[in-house]
Design a protein around this motif. Structure first.
Motif, PDB file in Angstrom:
ATOM      1  N   ILE A 264       0.789  -1.497   0.096  1.00  0.00           N
ATOM      2  CA  ILE A 264       0.373   0.039   0.481  1.00  0.00           C
ATOM      3  C   ILE A 264       0.895   1.760   0.216  1.00  0.00           C
ATOM      4  O   ILE A 264       2.058   1.149   0.900  1.00  0.00           O
ATOM      5  CB  ILE A 264      -1.263   0.449   1.441  1.00  0.00           C
ATOM      6  CG1 ILE A 264      -1.825  -1.312   0.996  1.00  0.00           C
ATOM      7  CG2 ILE A 264      -1.665   1.262   1.141  1.00  0.00           C
ATOM      8  CD1 ILE A 264      -2.938  -1.078   2.615  1.00  0.00           C
ATOM      9  N   ARG A 265       1.009   2.500  -1.106  1.00  0.00           N
ATOM     10  CA  ARG A 265       1.992   3.376  -1.404  1.00  0.00           C
ATOM     11  C   ARG A 265       0.925   4.273  -1.921  1.00  0.00           C
ATOM     12  O   ARG A 265      -0.259   4.414  -2.521  1.00  0.00           O
ATOM     13  CB  ARG A 265       3.163   2.914  -1.577  1.00  0.00           C
ATOM     14  CG  ARG A 265       3.561   2.107  -1.431  1.00  0.00           C
ATOM     15  CD  ARG A 265       4.503   3.000   0.035  1.00  0.00           C
ATOM     16  NE  ARG A 265       5.284   2.056   0.679  1.00  0.00           N
ATOM     17  CZ  ARG A 265       5.789   1.139   1.196  1.00  0.00           C
ATOM     18  NH1 ARG A 265       4.959   0.669   2.116  1.00  0.00           N
ATOM     19  NH2 ARG A 265       6.622   0.301   1.950  1.00  0.00           N
ATOM     20  N   GLY A 266       1.489   5.762  -1.626  1.00  0.00           N
ATOM     21  CA  GLY A 266       0.784   7.021  -2.011  1.00  0.00           C
ATOM     22  C   GLY A 266       2.109   7.494  -3.118  1.00  0.00           C
ATOM     23  O   GLY A 266       3.092   7.043  -2.916  1.00  0.00           O
ATOM     24  N   GLY A 267       1.028   7.484  -4.346  1.00  0.00           N
ATOM     25  CA  GLY A 267       1.600   9.058  -4.948  1.00  0.00           C
ATOM     26  C   GLY A 267       1.780   7.773  -6.722  1.00  0.00           C
ATOM     27  O   GLY A 267       1.302   6.954  -5.841  1.00  0.00           O
ATOM     28  N   GLU A 268       2.036   8.384  -7.653  1.00  0.00           N
ATOM     29  CA  GLU A 268       1.544   8.040  -8.571  1.00  0.00           C
ATOM     30  C   GLU A 268       2.501   6.651  -8.714  1.00  0.00           C
ATOM     31  O   GLU A 268       3.578   6.937  -8.802  1.00  0.00           O
ATOM     32  CB  GLU A 268       2.087   9.080  -9.712  1.00  0.00           C
ATOM     33  CG  GLU A 268       0.728   9.861  -9.778  1.00  0.00           C
ATOM     34  CD  GLU A 268      -0.650   9.628  -9.997  1.00  0.00           C
ATOM     35  OE1 GLU A 268      -0.969   8.432 -10.262  1.00  0.00           O
ATOM     36  OE2 GLU A 268      -1.646  10.110  -9.791  1.00  0.00           O
ATOM     37  N   LEU A 269       2.094   5.857  -9.703  1.00  0.00           N
ATOM     38  CA  LEU A 269       2.928   4.474 -10.079  1.00  0.00           C
ATOM     39  C   LEU A 269       4.186   4.843 -11.189  1.00  0.00           C
ATOM     40  O   LEU A 269       3.691   5.307 -12.205  1.00  0.00           O
ATOM     41  CB  LEU A 269       2.444   3.186 -10.324  1.00  0.00           C
ATOM     42  CG  LEU A 269       1.217   3.247  -9.075  1.00  0.00           C
ATOM     43  CD1 LEU A 269      -0.085   2.074  -9.583  1.00  0.00           C
ATOM     44  CD2 LEU A 269       2.189   2.315  -7.922  1.00  0.00           C
ATOM     45  N   ALA A 270       5.329   4.262 -10.742  1.00  0.00           N
ATOM     46  CA  ALA A 270       6.040   4.731 -11.612  1.00  0.00           C
ATOM     47  C   ALA A 270       6.759   3.395 -12.446  1.00  0.00           C
ATOM     48  O   ALA A 270       6.902   3.208 -13.478  1.00  0.00           O
ATOM     49  CB  ALA A 270       8.112   4.916 -10.699  1.00  0.00           C
ATOM     50  N   ASP A 271       6.620   1.922 -12.166  1.00  0.00           N
ATOM     51  CA  ASP A 271       6.393   0.959 -12.899  1.00  0.00           C
ATOM     52  C   ASP A 271       5.024   0.220 -13.016  1.00  0.00           C
ATOM     53  O   ASP A 271       4.470   0.021 -12.581  1.00  0.00           O
ATOM     54  CB  ASP A 271       6.690   0.140 -11.806  1.00  0.00           C
ATOM     55  CG  ASP A 271       7.263  -1.373 -12.825  1.00  0.00           C
ATOM     56  OD1 ASP A 271       6.494  -1.463 -13.487  1.00  0.00           O
ATOM     57  OD2 ASP A 271       8.403  -2.454 -11.639  1.00  0.00           O
ATOM     58  N   GLN A 272       4.151   0.768 -14.461  1.00  0.00           N
ATOM     59  CA  GLN A 272       3.498   0.242 -15.432  1.00  0.00           C
ATOM     60  C   GLN A 272       3.289  -0.724 -15.245  1.00  0.00           C
ATOM     61  O   GLN A 272       2.054  -1.230 -15.331  1.00  0.00           O
ATOM     62  CB  GLN A 272       3.137   1.539 -16.293  1.00  0.00           C
ATOM     63  CG  GLN A 272       3.481   2.972 -16.611  1.00  0.00           C
ATOM     64  CD  GLN A 272       2.662   3.414 -15.392  1.00  0.00           C
ATOM     65  OE1 GLN A 272       1.199   2.765 -15.259  1.00  0.00           O
ATOM     66  NE2 GLN A 272       2.545   4.286 -14.169  1.00  0.00           N
ATOM     67  N   SER A 273       4.070  -2.129 -15.038  1.00  0.00           N
ATOM     68  CA  SER A 273       4.392  -3.242 -15.347  1.00  0.00           C
ATOM     69  C   SER A 273       2.659  -3.956 -14.029  1.00  0.00           C
ATOM     70  O   SER A 273       2.547  -4.710 -14.056  1.00  0.00           O
ATOM     71  CB  SER A 273       5.156  -4.275 -14.987  1.00  0.00           C
ATOM     72  OG  SER A 273       6.380  -4.388 -14.011  1.00  0.00           O
ATOM     73  N   LEU A 274       2.979  -3.430 -12.930  1.00  0.00           N
ATOM     74  CA  LEU A 274       2.777  -3.854 -11.723  1.00  0.00           C
ATOM     75  C   LEU A 274       0.708  -3.457 -11.981  1.00  0.00           C
ATOM     76  O   LEU A 274       1.012  -2.962 -12.782  1.00  0.00           O
ATOM     77  CB  LEU A 274       3.158  -3.083 -10.884  1.00  0.00           C
ATOM     78  CG  LEU A 274       4.687  -3.294  -9.981  1.00  0.00           C
ATOM     79  CD1 LEU A 274       4.495  -2.246  -9.263  1.00  0.00           C
ATOM     80  CD2 LEU A 274       4.840  -4.196  -9.720  1.00  0.00           C
ATOM     81  N   VAL A 275       0.281  -3.999 -11.213  1.00  0.00           N
ATOM     82  CA  VAL A 275      -1.272  -3.973 -11.137  1.00  0.00           C
ATOM     83  C   VAL A 275      -1.733  -3.344 -10.280  1.00  0.00           C
ATOM     84  O   VAL A 275      -1.245  -3.210  -9.021  1.00  0.00           O
ATOM     85  CB  VAL A 275      -1.428  -5.072 -11.034  1.00  0.00           C
ATOM     86  CG1 VAL A 275      -3.618  -5.253 -10.618  1.00  0.00           C
ATOM     87  CG2 VAL A 275      -1.642  -6.016 -12.248  1.00  0.00           C
ATOM     88  N   ALA A 276      -2.022  -1.882 -10.024  1.00  0.00           N
ATOM     89  CA  ALA A 276      -2.397  -1.537  -8.650  1.00  0.00           C
ATOM     90  C   ALA A 276      -4.101  -0.848  -8.951  1.00  0.00           C
ATOM     91  O   ALA A 276      -4.761  -0.972  -9.750  1.00  0.00           O
ATOM     92  CB  ALA A 276      -2.148   0.342  -9.031  1.00  0.00           C
ATOM     93  N   ARG A 277      -4.302  -1.372  -7.982  1.00  0.00           N
ATOM     94  CA  ARG A 277      -6.292  -0.310  -7.107  1.00  0.00           C
ATOM     95  C   ARG A 277      -6.028   0.385  -6.458  1.00  0.00           C
ATOM     96  O   ARG A 277      -4.864   0.569  -5.362  1.00  0.00           O
ATOM     97  CB  ARG A 277      -6.322  -1.485  -6.705  1.00  0.00           C
ATOM     98  CG  ARG A 277      -8.072  -1.502  -6.287  1.00  0.00           C
ATOM     99  CD  ARG A 277      -8.468  -2.502  -5.655  1.00  0.00           C
ATOM    100  NE  ARG A 277     -10.267  -2.308  -5.012  1.00  0.00           N
ATOM    101  CZ  ARG A 277     -10.974  -3.465  -5.171  1.00  0.00           C
ATOM    102  NH1 ARG A 277     -10.735  -4.148  -4.698  1.00  0.00           N
ATOM    103  NH2 ARG A 277     -12.228  -3.023  -4.378  1.00  0.00           N
ATOM    104  N   ARG A 278      -6.530   1.828  -6.857  1.00  0.00           N
ATOM    105  CA  ARG A 278      -6.917   3.462  -6.476  1.00  0.00           C
ATOM    106  C   ARG A 278      -7.655   3.114  -5.193  1.00  0.00           C
ATOM    107  O   ARG A 278      -9.297   2.384  -5.328  1.00  0.00           O
ATOM    108  CB  ARG A 278      -7.095   4.432  -6.793  1.00  0.00           C
ATOM    109  CG  ARG A 278      -6.659   5.745  -6.344  1.00  0.00           C
ATOM    110  CD  ARG A 278      -7.367   6.695  -7.397  1.00  0.00           C
ATOM    111  NE  ARG A 278      -7.186   8.306  -6.534  1.00  0.00           N
ATOM    112  CZ  ARG A 278      -6.694   9.314  -6.992  1.00  0.00           C
ATOM    113  NH1 ARG A 278      -6.762   9.056  -8.973  1.00  0.00           N
ATOM    114  NH2 ARG A 278      -6.516  10.424  -7.013  1.00  0.00           N
TER     115      ARG A 278
END
Length: 311
Positions: free
Chosen positions: A143-157
């Motif tokens: 769980i992290r704040g801020g825009e993602l640098a690694d676009q290969s990861l899956v993210a759920r806002r």
């Protein structure tokens, strides 16, 4: 040879970059990991990895095999997760990494709820503001704040964080209350700031002020920079200077009189919060259980769901 196990071991070696790290993450002897990869290469009659004394790299055939292997393993996990028992009772060890303030204020106080709901999941909780390597460190989700640098990861806002400017009553009694952000830069009344710096890059983050299209980024004067969010709040409460923290962090210290909000007409952009996981684990029942639970926690706290218009 267990073909599925060999494929999982090969994929972990590719992701970890060394046999030693792969063996540690899988809790297997290094010799066993090496033996499985060698047997896999013998079965396929191709060289999958180039080995050096310090690191392994993937051959062209190995890269192609890895891509197909990851998809196959994800499909295999999906088959198991789709079964009624696996979905209703996910099990296994789950490595999660969260920032220090989120861990202290949100996750740990409510972790018993997760454990009661999913008693067969064992959690290894990493707590740090340092960015982790999900693949190399064998972390299931963060769980992290801020825009993602690694676009290969899956993210759920799962939320938005609103920042406010604060200082302790003792500090304000000594230095006065700033009337404008530039009071901090000019040193009016001998004001000083507490700055946050990245535990990875060392970058110092300025205090950020927005009002009616005007943007100010101020870095000083500052006698203290901190790289941990809990320590940052403690420094502000100790009267070290003026700083910016989230409303989530500030609610209790303000209610108890340990911090006071200043310059309320100046705001910061909202910080998005994501739960992030590697793409090859997105179908794991245990990861899905934690992701959904974390989203519930954030959705249930008004201070973690700041509306877009609030900044």
């Amino acid at each position: 040879m267990d073909q599925i196990q060999a494929m999982r071991i090969f994929a972990r070696v590719v992701e970890a970059g060394t046999f030693t790290r792969a063996a540690d993450s899988l809790q297997l002897p290094k010799a066993s990991v090496t033996k499985h990869v060698q047997a896999l290469e013998a079965r396929l009659r191709v060289k999958l990895l180039n080995r050096t004394t310090r690191r392994v790299t993937v051959t062209a055939d190995g890269a192609a095999y890895y891509d197909r292997t990851v998809r196959l393993l994800a499909d295999f996990d999906d088959i198991e997760a789709s079964m009624g028992q696996a979905r209703s009772s996910p099990r296994g060890r789950l490595r999660v990494d969260v920032g220090s303030s989120v861990a202290r204020l949100l996750i740990i106080p409510r972790l018993a709820q997760f454990q009661e709901r999913f008693p067969d999941i064992q959690i290894d909780l990493g707590v740090s503001d340092r960015t982790v390597d999900l693949i190399g460190d064998n972390v299931d989700c963060v769980i992290r704040g801020g825009e993602l640098a690694d676009q290969s990861l899956v993210a759920r806002r799962i939320g938005n964080l609103e920042f406010i400017t604060v200082a302790s009553p003792a500090y304000l009694a000594r230095h006065g209350t700033p009337q404008h952000p530039l009071d901090l830069e000019r040193g009016e009344g001998l004001h000083r700031s507490v700055i946050y710096f990245s535990p990875v890059s060392g970058r110092r983050y300025p205090l950020d002020f927005h009002k009616d299209g005007e943007v100010l980024e101020l870095t000083g004067p500052s006698q203290l920079a901190v790289n941990d969010s809990n320590a940052y709040v403690s420094a502000l409460q100790a009267g070290q200077g003026v700083g910016q923290i989230t409303t989530f962090q500030a609610e209790q210290p303000i209610a108890e009189g340990r911090l006071v909000r200043v310059l309320p007409e100046w705001t910061q952009p909202l910080l998005p919060v994501y739960v992030v996981y590697p793409p090859n684990r997105h179908l794991s029942a245990k990861v899905r259980a934690f992701v959904d639970w974390a989203a519930e926690l954030f959705a249930g706290d008004r201070l973690l769901q700041a509306p877009a218009g609030s900044s």
